[in-house]
Design a protein around this motif. Structure first.
Motif, PDB file in Angstrom:
ATOM      1  N   MET A 166      -7.369  12.511  -1.233  1.00  0.00           N
ATOM      2  CA  MET A 166      -6.631  12.719   0.019  1.00  0.00           C
ATOM      3  C   MET A 166      -5.309  13.449  -0.211  1.00  0.00           C
ATOM      4  SD  MET A 166      -8.261  11.556   2.640  1.00  0.00           S
ATOM      5  CE  MET A 166      -9.746  10.587   2.890  1.00  0.00           C
ATOM      6  N   GLY A 167      -4.716  13.236  -1.367  1.00  0.00           N
ATOM      7  CA  GLY A 167      -3.440  13.875  -1.655  1.00  0.00           C
ATOM      8  C   GLY A 167      -2.268  12.941  -1.460  1.00  0.00           C
ATOM      9  N   LYS A 168      -1.174  13.271  -2.074  1.00  0.00           N
ATOM     10  CA  LYS A 168       0.027  12.437  -2.053  1.00  0.00           C
ATOM     11  C   LYS A 168       0.525  12.236  -0.621  1.00  0.00           C
ATOM     12  CE  LYS A 168       4.405  11.863  -4.550  1.00  0.00           C
ATOM     13  NZ  LYS A 168       3.965  10.635  -5.221  1.00  0.00           N
ATOM     14  N   GLY A 169       0.919  11.014  -0.316  1.00  0.00           N
ATOM     15  CA  GLY A 169       1.452  10.715   1.008  1.00  0.00           C
ATOM     16  C   GLY A 169       0.399  10.460   2.067  1.00  0.00           C
ATOM     17  N   SER A 170      -0.872  10.432   1.655  1.00  0.00           N
ATOM     18  CA  SER A 170      -1.955  10.235   2.612  1.00  0.00           C
ATOM     19  C   SER A 170      -2.169   8.757   2.921  1.00  0.00           C
ATOM     20  CB  SER A 170      -3.247  10.821   2.048  1.00  0.00           C
ATOM     21  OG  SER A 170      -4.353  10.466   2.841  1.00  0.00           O
ATOM     22  N   PHE A 171      -2.732   8.518   4.087  1.00  0.00           N
ATOM     23  CA  PHE A 171      -3.220   7.183   4.412  1.00  0.00           C
ATOM     24  C   PHE A 171      -4.645   7.074   3.860  1.00  0.00           C
ATOM     25  CE2 PHE A 171       0.094   7.962   7.612  1.00  0.00           C
ATOM     26  CZ  PHE A 171       0.858   6.813   7.425  1.00  0.00           C
ATOM     27  N   LEU A 172      -5.323   5.984   4.136  1.00  0.00           N
ATOM     28  CA  LEU A 172      -6.610   5.721   3.476  1.00  0.00           C
ATOM     29  C   LEU A 172      -7.756   6.605   3.957  1.00  0.00           C
ATOM     30  CD1 LEU A 172      -6.481   1.820   3.226  1.00  0.00           C
ATOM     31  CD2 LEU A 172      -6.152   3.484   1.389  1.00  0.00           C
ATOM     32  N   ALA A 173      -7.609   7.209   5.137  1.00  0.00           N
ATOM     33  CA  ALA A 173      -8.672   8.088   5.618  1.00  0.00           C
ATOM     34  C   ALA A 173      -8.124   9.431   6.099  1.00  0.00           C
ATOM     35  CB  ALA A 173      -9.456   7.405   6.738  1.00  0.00           C
ATOM     36  N   PRO A 201      -1.198  -5.330 -12.634  1.00  0.00           N
ATOM     37  CA  PRO A 201      -0.488  -4.270 -13.357  1.00  0.00           C
ATOM     38  C   PRO A 201      -0.545  -2.945 -12.598  1.00  0.00           C
ATOM     39  CG  PRO A 201      -1.926  -5.516 -14.828  1.00  0.00           C
ATOM     40  CD  PRO A 201      -2.264  -5.945 -13.443  1.00  0.00           C
ATOM     41  N   LYS A 202       0.593  -2.312 -12.432  1.00  0.00           N
ATOM     42  CA  LYS A 202       0.661  -1.079 -11.645  1.00  0.00           C
ATOM     43  C   LYS A 202      -0.211   0.029 -12.217  1.00  0.00           C
ATOM     44  CE  LYS A 202       5.173  -1.595  -9.416  1.00  0.00           C
ATOM     45  NZ  LYS A 202       6.514  -1.003  -9.217  1.00  0.00           N
ATOM     46  N   GLU A 203      -0.389   0.006 -13.537  1.00  0.00           N
ATOM     47  CA  GLU A 203      -1.187   1.070 -14.145  1.00  0.00           C
ATOM     48  C   GLU A 203      -2.667   0.987 -13.758  1.00  0.00           C
ATOM     49  OE1 GLU A 203      -0.603  -2.134 -17.385  1.00  0.00           O
ATOM     50  OE2 GLU A 203       0.580  -1.167 -15.794  1.00  0.00           O
ATOM     51  N   LYS A 204      -3.096  -0.138 -13.237  1.00  0.00           N
ATOM     52  CA  LYS A 204      -4.478  -0.293 -12.797  1.00  0.00           C
ATOM     53  C   LYS A 204      -4.714   0.361 -11.439  1.00  0.00           C
ATOM     54  CE  LYS A 204      -5.960  -2.817 -16.259  1.00  0.00           C
ATOM     55  NZ  LYS A 204      -7.019  -2.341 -17.175  1.00  0.00           N
ATOM     56  N   CYS A 205      -3.650   0.552 -10.666  1.00  0.00           N
ATOM     57  CA  CYS A 205      -3.827   1.122  -9.331  1.00  0.00           C
ATOM     58  C   CYS A 205      -2.555   1.836  -8.854  1.00  0.00           C
ATOM     59  CB  CYS A 205      -4.230   0.044  -8.327  1.00  0.00           C
ATOM     60  SG  CYS A 205      -3.199  -1.449  -8.366  1.00  0.00           S
ATOM     61  N   PRO A 206      -2.084   2.853  -9.593  1.00  0.00           N
ATOM     62  CA  PRO A 206      -0.829   3.518  -9.240  1.00  0.00           C
ATOM     63  C   PRO A 206      -0.834   4.176  -7.871  1.00  0.00           C
ATOM     64  CG  PRO A 206      -2.028   4.765 -10.913  1.00  0.00           C
ATOM     65  CD  PRO A 206      -2.699   3.440 -10.804  1.00  0.00           C
ATOM     66  N   ARG A 207      -1.959   4.801  -7.480  1.00  0.00           N
ATOM     67  CA  ARG A 207      -2.000   5.449  -6.175  1.00  0.00           C
ATOM     68  C   ARG A 207      -1.990   4.421  -5.044  1.00  0.00           C
ATOM     69  NH1 ARG A 207      -2.843  10.981  -6.272  1.00  0.00           N
ATOM     70  NH2 ARG A 207      -1.955  10.761  -4.195  1.00  0.00           N
ATOM     71  N   LEU A 208      -2.687   3.332  -5.243  1.00  0.00           N
ATOM     72  CA  LEU A 208      -2.673   2.267  -4.236  1.00  0.00           C
ATOM     73  C   LEU A 208      -1.282   1.679  -4.090  1.00  0.00           C
ATOM     74  CD1 LEU A 208      -6.030   0.333  -4.791  1.00  0.00           C
ATOM     75  CD2 LEU A 208      -5.301   1.482  -2.698  1.00  0.00           C
ATOM     76  N   MET A 209      -0.542   1.579  -5.181  1.00  0.00           N
ATOM     77  CA  MET A 209       0.807   1.038  -5.104  1.00  0.00           C
ATOM     78  C   MET A 209       1.762   2.025  -4.426  1.00  0.00           C
ATOM     79  SD  MET A 209       0.671  -2.058  -6.014  1.00  0.00           S
ATOM     80  CE  MET A 209      -0.886  -1.949  -5.103  1.00  0.00           C
ATOM     81  N   GLU A 210       1.541   3.321  -4.607  1.00  0.00           N
ATOM     82  CA  GLU A 210       2.320   4.317  -3.866  1.00  0.00           C
ATOM     83  C   GLU A 210       2.048   4.162  -2.369  1.00  0.00           C
ATOM     84  OE1 GLU A 210       1.549   8.280  -5.137  1.00  0.00           O
ATOM     85  OE2 GLU A 210       2.237   7.941  -7.200  1.00  0.00           O
ATOM     86  N   TYR A 211       0.783   4.004  -2.052  1.00  0.00           N
ATOM     87  CA  TYR A 211       0.380   3.792  -0.649  1.00  0.00           C
ATOM     88  C   TYR A 211       1.024   2.525  -0.090  1.00  0.00           C
ATOM     89  CZ  TYR A 211      -2.667   2.122   3.103  1.00  0.00           C
ATOM     90  OH  TYR A 211      -3.154   1.612   4.289  1.00  0.00           O
ATOM     91  N   TYR A 212       0.983   1.456  -0.878  1.00  0.00           N
ATOM     92  CA  TYR A 212       1.574   0.178  -0.460  1.00  0.00           C
ATOM     93  C   TYR A 212       3.065   0.332  -0.155  1.00  0.00           C
ATOM     94  CZ  TYR A 212       3.768  -4.394  -1.150  1.00  0.00           C
ATOM     95  OH  TYR A 212       4.552  -5.508  -1.014  1.00  0.00           O
ATOM     96  N   GLU A 213       3.782   0.992  -1.027  1.00  0.00           N
ATOM     97  CA  GLU A 213       5.221   1.169  -0.841  1.00  0.00           C
ATOM     98  C   GLU A 213       5.517   1.981   0.413  1.00  0.00           C
ATOM     99  OE1 GLU A 213       7.663  -0.233  -2.380  1.00  0.00           O
ATOM    100  OE2 GLU A 213       6.477  -1.223  -3.933  1.00  0.00           O
ATOM    101  N   MET A 214       4.663   2.927   0.726  1.00  0.00           N
ATOM    102  CA  MET A 214       4.850   3.744   1.913  1.00  0.00           C
ATOM    103  C   MET A 214       4.557   2.952   3.197  1.00  0.00           C
ATOM    104  SD  MET A 214       2.824   7.276   2.978  1.00  0.00           S
ATOM    105  CE  MET A 214       1.218   6.470   3.154  1.00  0.00           C
ATOM    106  N   VAL A 215       3.431   2.260   3.219  1.00  0.00           N
ATOM    107  CA  VAL A 215       2.968   1.623   4.455  1.00  0.00           C
ATOM    108  C   VAL A 215       3.705   0.327   4.764  1.00  0.00           C
ATOM    109  CG1 VAL A 215       0.920   0.695   5.641  1.00  0.00           C
ATOM    110  CG2 VAL A 215       0.718   2.722   4.212  1.00  0.00           C
ATOM    111  N   LYS A 216       4.222  -0.350   3.750  1.00  0.00           N
ATOM    112  CA  LYS A 216       4.891  -1.624   4.004  1.00  0.00           C
ATOM    113  C   LYS A 216       6.145  -1.466   4.860  1.00  0.00           C
ATOM    114  CE  LYS A 216       8.008  -2.089   0.039  1.00  0.00           C
ATOM    115  NZ  LYS A 216       8.411  -2.914  -1.115  1.00  0.00           N
TER     116      LYS A 216
END
Length: 226
Positions: free
Chosen positions: A154-161, A185-200
């Motif tokens: 999806m690319g950086k800054g994207s939502f899940l769809a 551990p963040k290294e297991k899901c770095p993109r998901l954690m970026e998404y989390y920080e954005m959406v929270k």
């Protein structure tokens, strides 16, 4: 409009949380609600059983309409208030298909996370095996890689769809929020954690953040060894 709505919910429950996010996104603040304790089994009260024979949360009522499954309640709210608040299901068939696909894939992510995070809660002590827990962890890591790939595509800054916040974000964010809380551990899901920080930081998320998480910001470390 929201005054004839009633939601029975429990804190920290992804199914309850997603209905609350949907209500916020559809600008339905002011609905009636009752916070019930899971630990005290308050959800088994007669009030809930009268609407939900399974005595589960969430239990949602709008006028004479009762919808007790969280996905169904979210989709009902989108359909009933389509022109109000955030459009959560896109009109384009291809975009719509992706939203639905990711929505229902959320159940896989949630179950695999539960299988690891709450292993000792689900499985009696005498039936626990390290090999089973190890297999559960491997399955969860594989699932996380899938979701990492989705976000990468999806690319950086994207939502899940895609570029717009949609129903898949409503239903999946409450599951994703468990990963940092349970010290994955963040290294297991770095993109998901970026998404989390954005959406929270989204208003609907902040307005519905679980009360017990506000009181106890740090959860158990059951995903630490993933």
């Amino acid at each position: 409009m929201a005054k004839n709505m009633m939601l029975y919910w429990g804190s920290g429950s992804p199914p309850c949380w997603r209905v609350m996010i949907a209500l916020e996104e559809k600008q339905l603040q002011g609905y009636n609600h009752k916070h019930l304790s899971f630990d005290k089994k308050e959800y088994q009260c007669a009030e809930v059983k009268a609407l939900n024979p399974r005595a589960q949360l969430p239990t949602f009522k709008h006028g004479d309409i009762v919808v007790n499954e969280s996905f169904a309640a979210c989709l009902y709210l989108e359909n009933a208030f389509k022109t109000q608040g955030t459009r959560l299901i896109p009109s384009d068939p291809a975009e719509q298909a992706l939203v639905y696909q990711r929505m229902f894939e959320t159940e896989n992510l949630q179950q695999k996370m539960y299988d690891v995070a709450f292993y000792e809660w689900y499985i009696p002590e005498g039936e626990r095996h390290e090999s089973a827990l190890k297999r559960n962890k491997e399955n969860l890591v594989k699932e996380l890689k899938l979701w990492e790939g989705y976000l990468e595509k999806m690319g950086k800054g994207s939502f899940l769809a895609g570029k717009n916040f949609s129903m898949v974000d409503v239903v999946c964010f409450p599951v994703i929020a468990y990963f940092p809380r349970l010290h994955c551990p963040k290294e297991k899901c770095p993109r998901l954690m970026e998404y989390y920080e954005m959406v929270k930081e989204r208003p609907s998320i902040k307005a519905t953040w679980p009360p017990e998480w506000l009181e106890n910001p740090v959860g158990q470390d059951t995903l630490k060894s993933l």
